[in-house]
Design an enzyme around this catalytic site. Structure first.
Site, PDB file in Angstrom:
ATOM      1  N   CYS A  16      -0.876 109.817  23.973  1.00 12.26           N
ATOM      2  CA  CYS A  16      -1.827 109.293  24.945  1.00 12.26           C
ATOM      3  C   CYS A  16      -1.617 109.986  26.274  1.00 12.26           C
ATOM      4  CB  CYS A  16      -1.654 107.782  25.121  1.00 12.26           C
ATOM      5  SG  CYS A  16      -1.896 106.805  23.621  1.00 12.26           S
ATOM      6  N   GLY A  42      -5.686 112.315  24.042  1.00 11.67           N
ATOM      7  CA  GLY A  42      -6.215 111.148  23.357  1.00 11.67           C
ATOM      8  C   GLY A  42      -7.721 111.144  23.404  1.00 11.67           C
ATOM      9  N   ASN A 117       2.022 105.443  27.743  1.00 14.71           N
ATOM     10  CA  ASN A 117       2.117 106.587  26.845  1.00 14.71           C
ATOM     11  C   ASN A 117       3.469 106.517  26.149  1.00 14.71           C
ATOM     12  OD1 ASN A 117       2.811 110.118  27.351  1.00 14.71           O
ATOM     13  ND2 ASN A 117       2.054 109.118  25.523  1.00 14.71           N
ATOM     14  N   GLY A 118       3.462 106.407  24.829  1.00 15.63           N
ATOM     15  CA  GLY A 118       4.702 106.351  24.079  1.00 15.63           C
ATOM     16  C   GLY A 118       4.593 105.385  22.919  1.00 15.63           C
ATOM     17  N   TYR A 257       3.044 122.173  21.543  1.00 11.55           N
ATOM     18  CA  TYR A 257       1.647 121.881  21.225  1.00 11.55           C
ATOM     19  C   TYR A 257       0.965 120.889  22.160  1.00 11.55           C
ATOM     20  CZ  TYR A 257      -2.344 120.087  18.508  1.00 11.55           C
ATOM     21  OH  TYR A 257      -3.593 119.690  18.115  1.00 11.55           O
TER      22      TYR A 257
END
Length: 486
Positions: A16, A42, A117-118, A257
């Protein structure tokens, strides 16, 4: 429904992205711009919450930022000089509007909004215990456990309640929270997920990546440190470190990436690191070939590095259309096969009769590599060699990355030769884990293992995995919730 991108099912989805602004007129508009820059992290849903000094305002929607937050009426309704936003891929909880963030709740201390985020790797255990004690959940997201832990903490001040909640969490998190008192940004003690801090005039900005600061014209100040809480109240900024210091373990896949190439991650240019990975791959696994071809777009920087190091010419042998989205048709197999070429197509005149080296960032299930190799052969390539700019992905991620269970990872069930046979390449090689670390130290700062979270390659998970069984498979959340006490 068919996604016309033929390789979406064989990429690790980018967790995210979060973005927050404190003290800027029209904060929601800045957040929308920041989320545009983080859209790659996301693409399932997006949301923004703002605070105007009297009330919180929220707009959440499925789909991309564009179309949902490019409308004047939506942004005008998100009044205030403080706002935070989120773009989402679901790594926990089903795909539905109730799981779209920021999540918001009214606590005894006032409104509380959080963008995360996580992945909280003990969230299901915490959730089960909270439900048993009377908590009522409105989503299936692991993020909601944070709100409940804050709400039920026995500490007096909101900050102490928040710290108390964080100390019960396992896993990875970068958070941006909004309260009537101000904005809180924090990062887990190992710094697994990224978070940076910037300034735009007198306003303070937090973002998952520096590229989002660039887009809004903000100055990059620094990364939020692992285990640090940064609290912004008006023009006052304070830093708190409630956790014992630990050796940081940021996610190594950010450089491979996830992050945009034009971002700076922990003082490293993502683009430069990816080129260095490609150069290292050429040193470790040269190929007797005529052309180096990237699998667009994520393989391009590594392919440039490979070509420069090897002396084999770099060419765009696969052309990507940037104007194809989703096609809402129910095709037969023949049409489905043709549909994959809408997004990527071989540059046939360049490839015919040539020996090619394909550079990609990773192999997950192997379906991407198989289709790409077949595409090259159909275009007349004499030989097709595959080089991967990361080590074999043998383990699932439980820190906010949507990965298949381990049994579906090609490298977990096949040795190198079996993988080569499966994708039908003439040769296959991956950069070594030592080579990856060497590339990350290419700017003169040596890297010592395990200076990153590299669990997807090595299986060395840096935190407990409470919600997983002995094989590392996630425990079904509903089975956990249905357990009964004695």
């Amino acid at each position: 429904m068919l996604t016309t991108h033929p390789f979406d099912d064989d990429k690790l989805r980018e967790e995210c992205g979060i973005f927050g602004v404190s003290g800027a007129e029209g904060a929601a508009a800045l957040v929308a711009l920041g989320l545009h820059a983080l859209q790659h992290r996301g693409q399932e849903a997006a949301g923004i919450t703002s605070w105007d000094g009297r009330a919180f305002h929220t707009h959440r929607a499925m789909g991309h930022v564009a179309g949902n937050f490019d409308r004047d009426d939506v942004i005008r309704a998100l009044a205030g000089n403080t706002a935070c936003g989120h773009v989402r891929y679901s790594t926990t909880g089903e795909t539905s509007l109730r799981n779209v963030q920021p999540l918001y709740a009214e606590l005894a201390s006032g409104g509380f909004a959080v963008a995360h985020n996580g992945n909280i790797s003990n969230a299901m255990r915490i959730r089960r215990d909270l439900i048993r004690s009377g908590s009522i959940f409105q989503s299936t997201s692991d993020t909601e456990t944070i709100i409940h832990l804050v709400a039920t903490s026995s500490y007096r001040t909101l900050i102490d309640k928040f710290i108390d909640a964080l100390k019960q969490l396992e896993g990875a998190y970068s958070l941006i929270c909004m309260t009537p008192e101000g904005m809180i940004a924090c990062r887990d003690p190992l710094g697994i997920r990224p978070l940076v801090m910037g300034k735009l005039g007198d306003s303070v900005i937090f973002a998952s990546e520096t590229v989002a600061l660039d887009v809004v014209g903000a100055e990059f100040l620094r990364s939020v440190e692992p285990g640090e809480l940064v609290i912004v109240k008006g023009t006052e900024i304070s830093s708190h470190r409630p956790f014992a210091p630990q050796a940081a373990r940021p996610c190594i896949f950010e450089w491979v990436y996830f992050s945009r190439p034009d971002s700076i991650a922990d003082e490293h240019s993502v683009y430069s690191v990816r080129k260095a990975i490609g150069a290292q791959l050429a040193i470790e696994s040269p190929a007797d070939a005529d052309l180096v071809i990237p699998v667009p777009d994520s393989g391009t920087p590594a392919a440039i590095g490979y070509a420069q190091e090897s002396g084999v010419p770099f060419e765009l042998g696969i052309i990507r259309s940037h104007y194809v989205g989703r096609t809402f048709i129910q095709p037969g197999d023949k049409v489905r096969h043709l549909g994959v070429k809408l997004k990527h197509n071989a540059n046939r005149a360049l490839i015919k009769g040539r020996r090619v080296v394909l550079i990609d960032d990773s192999i997950v299930r192997g379906t991407t590599s198989l289709k790409i190799v077949q595409m090259m052969r159909e275009a007349g390539a004499a030989e097709v060699h595959m080089r991967i700019a990361s080590p074999p992905t043998r383990h699932s991620c439980f820190y906010g990355v949507d990965t298949p269970e381990r049994s579906k990872l090609l490298a977990a069930t096949h040795d190198l030769e079996a993988m080569r046979t499966y994708i039908q390449a003439d040769s296959l090689a991956f950069v070594s884990i030592d080579g990856l670390y060497k590339a990350l130290g290419s700017e003169g700062r040596p890297r010592v293992k395990p200076g990153f979270c590299d669990a997807c390659f090595t299986g060395d998970y840096p935190t407990p995995l409470t919600d997983q069984d002995e094989s590392g498979t996630p425990v079904d959340q509903f089975a956990l919730l249905e357990e009964r006490v004695g």
